[in-house]
Design a protein around this motif. Sequence first.
Motif, PDB file in Angstrom:
ATOM      1  N   GLU A 135      39.962  28.644  39.383  1.00 53.23           N
ATOM      2  CA  GLU A 135      40.523  29.995  39.354  1.00 53.23           C
ATOM      3  C   GLU A 135      41.670  30.092  38.364  1.00 53.23           C
ATOM      4  OE1 GLU A 135      43.288  32.050  42.455  1.00 53.23           O
ATOM      5  OE2 GLU A 135      41.201  32.487  43.055  1.00 53.23           O
ATOM      6  N   SER A 136      42.512  29.069  38.325  1.00 51.05           N
ATOM      7  CA  SER A 136      43.622  29.057  37.371  1.00 51.05           C
ATOM      8  C   SER A 136      43.107  29.091  35.941  1.00 51.05           C
ATOM      9  CB  SER A 136      44.479  27.808  37.603  1.00 51.05           C
ATOM     10  OG  SER A 136      45.501  27.706  36.641  1.00 51.05           O
ATOM     11  N   LEU A 137      42.025  28.379  35.690  1.00 48.97           N
ATOM     12  CA  LEU A 137      41.433  28.377  34.352  1.00 48.97           C
ATOM     13  C   LEU A 137      40.964  29.775  33.963  1.00 48.97           C
ATOM     14  CD1 LEU A 137      40.600  26.397  32.045  1.00 48.97           C
ATOM     15  CD2 LEU A 137      38.361  26.264  33.146  1.00 48.97           C
ATOM     16  N   LEU A 138      40.342  30.479  34.898  1.00 54.46           N
ATOM     17  CA  LEU A 138      39.873  31.836  34.602  1.00 54.46           C
ATOM     18  C   LEU A 138      41.042  32.785  34.365  1.00 54.46           C
ATOM     19  CD1 LEU A 138      36.823  32.346  37.009  1.00 54.46           C
ATOM     20  CD2 LEU A 138      36.872  31.478  34.674  1.00 54.46           C
ATOM     21  N   LEU A 139      42.125  32.603  35.093  1.00 55.38           N
ATOM     22  CA  LEU A 139      43.305  33.436  34.856  1.00 55.38           C
ATOM     23  C   LEU A 139      43.824  33.249  33.433  1.00 55.38           C
ATOM     24  CD1 LEU A 139      45.195  32.918  38.241  1.00 55.38           C
ATOM     25  CD2 LEU A 139      44.229  35.074  37.407  1.00 55.38           C
ATOM     26  N   ASN A 140      43.851  32.001  32.982  1.00 51.64           N
ATOM     27  CA  ASN A 140      44.325  31.732  31.623  1.00 51.64           C
ATOM     28  C   ASN A 140      43.403  32.355  30.582  1.00 51.64           C
ATOM     29  OD1 ASN A 140      46.526  30.278  32.568  1.00 51.64           O
ATOM     30  ND2 ASN A 140      45.433  28.317  32.511  1.00 51.64           N
ATOM     31  N   TRP A 141      42.099  32.216  30.774  1.00 50.13           N
ATOM     32  CA  TRP A 141      41.149  32.797  29.822  1.00 50.13           C
ATOM     33  C   TRP A 141      41.226  34.320  29.832  1.00 50.13           C
ATOM     34  CZ3 TRP A 141      37.532  31.178  26.201  1.00 50.13           C
ATOM     35  CH2 TRP A 141      37.479  29.790  25.980  1.00 50.13           C
TER      36      TRP A 141
END
Length: 437
Positions: free
Chosen positions: A368-374
Motif C-alpha cells: 500500500e505504501s508503494l502505491l501511495l508513492n506511485w
Amino acid sequence: MSAAPGSWTGTPVTVVGIGADGWDGLGRAAREAVGDAEVLFGSVRQLALVPPTVAAHRVTWPSPLLPALPGLLERHGGARLCVLASGDPMFYGIGVTLARLLGAQALRVLPQPSSASLACARLGWPLAETPVVSVVGRPLATVLPELADGRRLLVLSADEHTPRDLARLLGGHGFGGSELTVLEQLGGSAERRRAGIARQWEHPPGDPLNVVAITCSADPDRPRATRLPGLPDELFGGDGQLTKHEVRALTLAALAPAPGELLWDVGGGSGSIAIEWCRAHAGNRAVAFERLERRRRQIADNATVLGVPHIQVRGEVRGELAADTGIAAPDAIFVGGGLTQDGVLETCWAQLRQGGRLVANAVTAESESLLLNWSNAQGGILRKFQIYRGEPLGSFTTWRPQLPVTQWSVVKTARSFPRRREHVTGHAVGSGPSSDH
C-alpha cells in the motif's frame, strides 16, 4: 510479395462465394469471374463444384494454408486469379485473410448467402440477434462464454464430429438440457436437419459441412457464468490465490476492457482477472505472468474451463521481457501480485503504451505504501475497499470482513487528472482473502 496491405501489384483477385448448391447457385457475374480466371484456388470440395468446361488451372489449398499463402499468390501473381470460398467470403472466410494480407483494394468479392443466413432462414431466427461462434481452427471451449439460459446461438462446425463433441461440452458445463439442431449441406440438394437434447445426443456423425444451432437450457443448480465481471469464486480452481469476485468486479471496471484490447495480468495467481478480461469480449487478449509453474498450469486449466483457452501464460514478467520473447505492448496492465518485488511496477509502467491503463491492488502495508508513492508521482485514483460477507454465528448472522484492498488506477498520459482518494465499504455474503497474491 510483401504481406503489407496495399502492396499487391497484380490484377485484382476475385473471391467468389459458392454454396452447397454449387455452380447452379452462382449468378452470372460469379460464373463469368470463374470462367475468366487463369488460376482458380479452392479446397478439393469447392473445386469439384466447378464444371470441367472451365479452363482455369486449378490449385488446391495446401495445409497449413496461412504460412504458404503469400508465396502461393506471389508465384501466380502475373495471372488472373480467382479464389473460391464457402458462402460469404467475408464471414469467417478466406476473404478476411486476403483483405488483411493484400488490402481491400486488391480484391473483388462476390458473396453468396452465409451459412448463418441460411440457418436463420430455416429456423426462423433473427440473424442480427443471433450470436455466431466458429470452431473451425479454434478450440471448442470458445463456445462456453456465449452460453446463457434461454439464449440461441449458432456454431460453425469444424467437421462431422463437432455436434457430438459440442453435446458433451454442454453436458459437462451445466447445459445438458440444451436443444441442438444440426443443419447439414445448407442450400444444397443434400440438405438435412437433425435435432436432439445435448445430454441425450446419440446421432452418429453426419456430413462434415454443418452448422449447429443451440437453444440453451441451463441446469438450475449451476453457478451463473455470464460475460459480466464477477464470476462466482467456485468456478476457479487453484490454491486460493484468487481475487474474490466483489473486488474482481471492481478491478475489471477500473481496467475498462474494450473489444480487441490486450491485458497483462502480472502475478496471475489463478488467472481470474485475465480470464474475465477475455470473457468480456471474444476479441480480447491477455498475457498472464506468473512465476510459479504450478500456478501457470492452473491458469491454463481455468482459462480452458471458462472458455478462453487463448490466454498466454508466461513466467515472471521481468524475466520474460529480458528474454525478448516478442510480447506485444499492452493496452492495460493489472498488477495483483509481486508489487514489492524490485522493478515490477517500473517495468510495467515502462511497457504500458500512452493512453493505457494500469490498475494495482495491495493488501499489505508495504505494498500500500508503494502505491501511495506511485500515486503521488503519477497521479491517478486511489481507492480502498472493505468487503464484509454474512456468515453464521451460532443461530445468528455476523459480518465477516475480508482483507481490505487498496487500489490504484491510472491512465498513462501527461498528468491531466488530479490525484483522488476514495474509501468504499461493501457488504456481501461469504468470506476469504481479496487478492491473487
